[in-house]
Design a protein around this motif. Structure first.
Motif, PDB file in Angstrom:
ATOM      1  N   VAL B  35     -22.110   2.792  16.326  1.00 43.60           N
ATOM      2  CA  VAL B  35     -22.109   4.197  16.720  1.00 43.60           C
ATOM      3  C   VAL B  35     -22.899   4.334  18.010  1.00 43.60           C
ATOM      4  CG1 VAL B  35     -22.892   6.513  16.102  1.00 43.60           C
ATOM      5  CG2 VAL B  35     -21.887   5.032  14.359  1.00 43.60           C
ATOM      6  N   VAL B  36     -22.257   4.879  19.030  1.00 40.00           N
ATOM      7  CA  VAL B  36     -22.935   5.092  20.296  1.00 40.00           C
ATOM      8  C   VAL B  36     -23.304   6.566  20.399  1.00 40.00           C
ATOM      9  CG1 VAL B  36     -22.627   5.150  22.790  1.00 40.00           C
ATOM     10  CG2 VAL B  36     -21.922   3.134  21.503  1.00 40.00           C
ATOM     11  N   VAL B  37     -24.574   6.811  20.701  1.00 36.18           N
ATOM     12  CA  VAL B  37     -25.048   8.187  20.841  1.00 36.18           C
ATOM     13  C   VAL B  37     -25.239   8.457  22.326  1.00 36.18           C
ATOM     14  CG1 VAL B  37     -26.823   9.846  20.186  1.00 36.18           C
ATOM     15  CG2 VAL B  37     -26.267   7.963  18.643  1.00 36.18           C
ATOM     16  N   ILE B  38     -24.540   9.446  22.844  1.00 35.73           N
ATOM     17  CA  ILE B  38     -24.721   9.795  24.242  1.00 35.73           C
ATOM     18  C   ILE B  38     -25.058  11.273  24.357  1.00 35.73           C
ATOM     19  CG2 ILE B  38     -23.178   7.985  25.073  1.00 35.73           C
ATOM     20  CD1 ILE B  38     -21.054  10.075  25.516  1.00 35.73           C
ATOM     21  N   GLY B  39     -25.500  11.640  25.540  1.00 35.85           N
ATOM     22  CA  GLY B  39     -25.840  13.043  25.757  1.00 35.85           C
ATOM     23  C   GLY B  39     -26.838  13.156  26.892  1.00 35.85           C
ATOM     24  N   PRO B  40     -27.009  14.370  27.398  1.00 34.09           N
ATOM     25  CA  PRO B  40     -27.946  14.560  28.511  1.00 34.09           C
ATOM     26  C   PRO B  40     -29.398  14.303  28.090  1.00 34.09           C
ATOM     27  CG  PRO B  40     -27.117  16.678  27.713  1.00 34.09           C
ATOM     28  CD  PRO B  40     -26.349  15.612  26.998  1.00 34.09           C
ATOM     29  N   SER B  41     -30.271  14.122  29.073  1.00 37.92           N
ATOM     30  CA  SER B  41     -31.695  13.919  28.789  1.00 37.92           C
ATOM     31  C   SER B  41     -32.236  15.082  27.993  1.00 37.92           C
ATOM     32  CB  SER B  41     -32.495  13.829  30.094  1.00 37.92           C
ATOM     33  OG  SER B  41     -31.953  12.862  30.918  1.00 37.92           O
ATOM     34  N   GLY B  42     -33.112  14.792  27.067  1.00 39.17           N
ATOM     35  CA  GLY B  42     -33.743  15.852  26.301  1.00 39.17           C
ATOM     36  C   GLY B  42     -32.855  16.392  25.199  1.00 39.17           C
ATOM     37  N   SER B  43     -31.733  15.720  24.945  1.00 39.79           N
ATOM     38  CA  SER B  43     -30.825  16.224  23.914  1.00 39.79           C
ATOM     39  C   SER B  43     -31.257  15.779  22.520  1.00 39.79           C
ATOM     40  CB  SER B  43     -29.403  15.741  24.191  1.00 39.79           C
ATOM     41  OG  SER B  43     -29.374  14.335  24.211  1.00 39.79           O
ATOM     42  N   GLY B  44     -32.263  14.904  22.441  1.00 42.20           N
ATOM     43  CA  GLY B  44     -32.773  14.478  21.138  1.00 42.20           C
ATOM     44  C   GLY B  44     -32.221  13.147  20.671  1.00 42.20           C
ATOM     45  N   LYS B  45     -31.447  12.474  21.543  1.00 42.61           N
ATOM     46  CA  LYS B  45     -30.795  11.251  21.058  1.00 42.61           C
ATOM     47  C   LYS B  45     -31.788  10.113  20.820  1.00 42.61           C
ATOM     48  CE  LYS B  45     -29.111  10.113  25.731  1.00 42.61           C
ATOM     49  NZ  LYS B  45     -30.177  10.836  26.445  1.00 42.61           N
ATOM     50  N   SER B  46     -32.786   9.970  21.695  1.00 44.61           N
ATOM     51  CA  SER B  46     -33.803   8.939  21.458  1.00 44.61           C
ATOM     52  C   SER B  46     -34.624   9.250  20.210  1.00 44.61           C
ATOM     53  CB  SER B  46     -34.752   8.823  22.655  1.00 44.61           C
ATOM     54  OG  SER B  46     -34.175   8.001  23.634  1.00 44.61           O
ATOM     55  N   GLU B 167     -31.752   3.280  24.400  1.00 42.77           N
ATOM     56  CA  GLU B 167     -31.504   3.108  25.836  1.00 42.77           C
ATOM     57  C   GLU B 167     -31.869   1.706  26.321  1.00 42.77           C
ATOM     58  OE1 GLU B 167     -32.235   6.231  28.471  1.00 42.77           O
ATOM     59  OE2 GLU B 167     -32.369   7.784  26.925  1.00 42.77           O
ATOM     60  N   PRO B 168     -31.209   0.690  25.804  1.00 45.31           N
ATOM     61  CA  PRO B 168     -31.628  -0.684  26.078  1.00 45.31           C
ATOM     62  C   PRO B 168     -31.436  -1.121  27.533  1.00 45.31           C
ATOM     63  CG  PRO B 168     -29.537  -0.674  24.921  1.00 45.31           C
ATOM     64  CD  PRO B 168     -30.043   0.732  24.909  1.00 45.31           C
ATOM     65  N   THR B 169     -30.578  -0.421  28.274  1.00 45.31           N
ATOM     66  CA  THR B 169     -30.329  -0.877  29.648  1.00 45.31           C
ATOM     67  C   THR B 169     -30.843   0.099  30.701  1.00 45.31           C
ATOM     68  OG1 THR B 169     -28.133   0.132  29.568  1.00 45.31           O
ATOM     69  CG2 THR B 169     -28.276  -2.195  29.005  1.00 45.31           C
ATOM     70  N   SER B 170     -31.526   1.167  30.251  1.00 42.61           N
ATOM     71  CA  SER B 170     -31.907   2.206  31.211  1.00 42.61           C
ATOM     72  C   SER B 170     -33.011   1.785  32.171  1.00 42.61           C
ATOM     73  CB  SER B 170     -32.346   3.470  30.470  1.00 42.61           C
ATOM     74  OG  SER B 170     -31.282   3.954  29.709  1.00 42.61           O
ATOM     75  N   ALA B 171     -33.786   0.748  31.779  1.00 47.75           N
ATOM     76  CA  ALA B 171     -34.870   0.327  32.660  1.00 47.75           C
ATOM     77  C   ALA B 171     -34.480  -0.912  33.471  1.00 47.75           C
ATOM     78  CB  ALA B 171     -36.125   0.049  31.839  1.00 47.75           C
ATOM     79  N   LEU B 172     -33.197  -1.218  33.495  1.00 47.24           N
ATOM     80  CA  LEU B 172     -32.772  -2.472  34.132  1.00 47.24           C
ATOM     81  C   LEU B 172     -32.095  -2.238  35.476  1.00 47.24           C
ATOM     82  CD1 LEU B 172     -31.212  -4.283  31.051  1.00 47.24           C
ATOM     83  CD2 LEU B 172     -33.443  -4.687  32.079  1.00 47.24           C
ATOM     84  N   VAL B 196     -26.514   2.861  18.970  1.00 45.50           N
ATOM     85  CA  VAL B 196     -26.879   2.596  20.355  1.00 45.50           C
ATOM     86  C   VAL B 196     -26.971   3.898  21.128  1.00 45.50           C
ATOM     87  CG1 VAL B 196     -26.288   1.301  22.430  1.00 45.50           C
ATOM     88  CG2 VAL B 196     -25.604   0.412  20.203  1.00 45.50           C
ATOM     89  N   VAL B 197     -28.190   4.202  21.576  1.00 42.28           N
ATOM     90  CA  VAL B 197     -28.366   5.336  22.478  1.00 42.28           C
ATOM     91  C   VAL B 197     -28.228   4.772  23.882  1.00 42.28           C
ATOM     92  CG1 VAL B 197     -29.988   7.043  23.357  1.00 42.28           C
ATOM     93  CG2 VAL B 197     -29.914   6.528  20.910  1.00 42.28           C
ATOM     94  N   THR B 198     -27.286   5.272  24.650  1.00 38.33           N
ATOM     95  CA  THR B 198     -27.071   4.659  25.959  1.00 38.33           C
ATOM     96  C   THR B 198     -26.398   5.625  26.920  1.00 38.33           C
ATOM     97  OG1 THR B 198     -26.183   2.711  27.080  1.00 38.33           O
ATOM     98  CG2 THR B 198     -24.801   3.697  25.395  1.00 38.33           C
ATOM     99  N   HIS B 199     -26.424   5.270  28.192  1.00 38.64           N
ATOM    100  CA  HIS B 199     -25.653   5.985  29.198  1.00 38.64           C
ATOM    101  C   HIS B 199     -24.510   5.109  29.689  1.00 38.64           C
ATOM    102  CE1 HIS B 199     -28.473   9.269  29.363  1.00 38.64           C
ATOM    103  NE2 HIS B 199     -29.472   8.417  29.503  1.00 38.64           N
ATOM    104  N   GLU B 200     -24.342   3.930  29.054  1.00 42.88           N
ATOM    105  CA  GLU B 200     -23.289   3.009  29.489  1.00 42.88           C
ATOM    106  C   GLU B 200     -21.969   3.410  28.853  1.00 42.88           C
ATOM    107  OE1 GLU B 200     -23.560   0.741  31.781  1.00 42.88           O
ATOM    108  OE2 GLU B 200     -25.686   1.282  32.008  1.00 42.88           O
ATOM    109  N   MET B 201     -21.180   4.174  29.590  1.00 50.33           N
ATOM    110  CA  MET B 201     -19.927   4.683  29.041  1.00 50.33           C
ATOM    111  C   MET B 201     -18.922   3.551  28.816  1.00 50.33           C
ATOM    112  SD  MET B 201     -20.676   7.685  28.587  1.00 50.33           S
ATOM    113  CE  MET B 201     -22.319   8.228  28.917  1.00 50.33           C
ATOM    114  N   GLY B 202     -19.008   2.531  29.669  1.00 49.93           N
ATOM    115  CA  GLY B 202     -18.110   1.379  29.514  1.00 49.93           C
ATOM    116  C   GLY B 202     -18.319   0.715  28.166  1.00 49.93           C
ATOM    117  N   PHE B 203     -19.592   0.553  27.808  1.00 45.78           N
ATOM    118  CA  PHE B 203     -19.922  -0.053  26.513  1.00 45.78           C
ATOM    119  C   PHE B 203     -19.435   0.847  25.385  1.00 45.78           C
ATOM    120  CE2 PHE B 203     -22.764  -0.537  22.876  1.00 45.78           C
ATOM    121  CZ  PHE B 203     -22.658  -1.901  22.648  1.00 45.78           C
TER     122      PHE B 203
END
Lengths: 214, 247
Positions: B35-46, B167-172, B196-203
């Motif tokens: 399950v991938v969780v996406i959304g804008p910053s501050g949306s509570g996903k982390s 957000e495993p790739t956000s600091a990379l 997975v909380v991420t911004h990687e839409m491809g993943f």
């Protein structure tokens, strides 16, 4: 110069008395400080309260008052111990409050993510603290722990007023024997310097060996 | 809905001060599901991700792992956390330990494995994430991507039932993102349950079974990636997608 050579055994006894007080009290202070610092960051509320009360009471009480409380107070409750042991208790407990706060600030220098990672792997609070947080905190607390122990060495002079054999107390005997007060105190100061500089040197070595690499 | 639920959140609520960061969250993750969780910053996903192993406490509602409610503090919670691995945005490798010791530590202390056994397992996992040669280095000597792969190996070493990725790739750096995503893709194919909380839409498109879109503390959409990316229902999701897919 005569004052030292004539009374070497008296100085020696006093010097050893101070060294003993310092070593035993340091051991007690480090052990208790460690326990109290663990309490202050524990997930259990009652332990945190205990740690906070311990620090607040001991850190804010004049050491002399604490000596009075221990040496005159405890015997009233039937606890009679040698004066030197009482002095170690008073000095050790007093200094543990400072050690506790130094350790706690060291713990706070470790990024919270380190503890979170350890907990997320299923490590208990004790394991997290001992395996992950404290080894890293240890590096940054070496210098302030050194300062605190040096202060302890000097604070041990108060024990002299309670008829515990220690370095500063030797001045009374020497004064009665008619030696120059200035030279008496100079040699006493040299004695303290030997102890405090040894502590400094020890902590310098530890800092070089384990301190935070920058 | 999933046949065999592994992680269940029911009516979960949490505030940060005034901010209602999780609002009546209901989410079920089935065994083997990604399950991938996406959304804008501050949306509570982390926060959602961290609440699953109680790094964040919740105020009301319940969270069940494998049918059992999440324990409060203590041994029970520690045991549960060992079953649910977590990978952080900032890697959080133990700075004072070598890569090998990082992967072995919890095996020794939590799983009570023997040193040789733990180290053997650690080396296998490091091999799997392509870092066998780095075992004796310290975390600071590795690149971000390498550190994150070690962190994944460390989480896998506990043989968890599920893995949480915050957000495993956000600091990379961009060029290191792929090496981490490849490891995650592989895990997904092997049937690991993952949130997975991420911004990687491809993943999200290629590896996810479901995409959960969060905004303002609510789950706004919970659908297959194909549906979500091609035909988002809510305005909030359309707006979000139009912003991130423009470049």
């Amino acid at each position: 110069m005569d004052v030292l050579t004539d009374n070497f055994s008296l100085y020696g006894e006093g010097f050893l008395g101070t060294v003993e007080l310092t070593v035993y009290s340091s051991a007690l202070a480090l052990a208790l400080g460690f326990v109290m610092a663990s309490f202050r960051v524990a997930p259990v509320g009652s332990l945190r309260v205990l740690g906070t009360v311990w620090v607040t009471v001991l850190r804010n009480t004049p050491l002399t008052l604490l000596f009075f409380a221990v040496l005159l107070g405890l015997p009233r409750f039937g606890l009679v111990l040698p004066f030197q042991l009482f002095a170690v208790l008073a000095l050790g407990c007093y200094t543990s409050a400072f050690i506790c706060e130094v350790l706690r600030s060291g713990i706070n220098t470790v990024p919270t993510g380190q503890g979170e990672a350890a907990r997320s792997l299923g490590m208990t609070f004790g394991q997290t603290l001992n395996q992950v947080v404290l080894p890293q905190a240890f590096r940054s607390v070496i210098p302030p722990v050194g300062s605190t122990l040096i202060a302890l060495a000097k604070n041990s002079a108060i024990a002299g007023a309670f008829s515990v054999t220690e370095l500063l107390g030797t001045y009374r005997t020497l004064n009665e024997l008619g030696y120059s007060i200035i030279w008496t105190f100079i040699w006493i100061a040299v004695g303290y310097l030997i102890i405090t500089l040894t502590i400094s040197a020890l902590f310098n070595v530890m800092e070089k060996r384990w301190g935070v690499a920058r | 809905m999933a046949v065999d639920p592994l992680i269940e959140l029911r009516d979960v609520n949490k505030h940060f001060g005034e901010l209602h960061v999780l609002q009546d969250i209901n989410l079920t993750v089935g065994r083997g599901e990604v399950v991938v969780v996406i959304g804008p910053s501050g949306s509570g996903k982390s926060t959602l991700c961290r609440a699953v192993n109680r790094l964040e406490t919740i105020e009301s509602g319940s969270i069940l792992i494998d049918g059992k409610p999440l324990p409060a503090e203590g041994k029970g919670l520690a045991q549960l956390r060992a079953e649910v691995g977590m990978v952080f945005q900032s890697f959080n490798l133990f700075a004072h330990k070598t890569v090998l010791a990082n992967v072995s530590l919890a095996q020794l202390k939590v799983r009570k494995r023997k040193k040789e056994e733990a180290d053997r397992r650690s080396r296998e996992l490091l091999e799997r994430v392509g870092l066998a040669s780095q075992a004796d280095k310290f975390p600071v000597q590795l690149s971000g991507g390498q550190q994150q792969r070690v962190a994944i190996a460390r989480a896998l070493a506990m043989d968890p039932k599920a893995l949480l990725f915050d957000e495993p790739t956000s600091a990379l750096d961009p060029e290191m993102i792929n090496e981490v995503l490849e490891v995650m893709q592989q895990l997904a194919q092997e049937g690991m349950t993952m949130v997975v909380v991420t911004h990687e839409m491809g993943f999200a498109r290629s590896a996810a079974n479901r995409v959960v879109f969060m905004a303002d503390g609510r789950v706004v959409e919970d659908r297959t990636p194909e549906d979500f990316f091609t035909a988002p229902e809510s305005d909030r999701a359309k707006d979000f997608l139009s912003k991130i897919l423009k470049h």
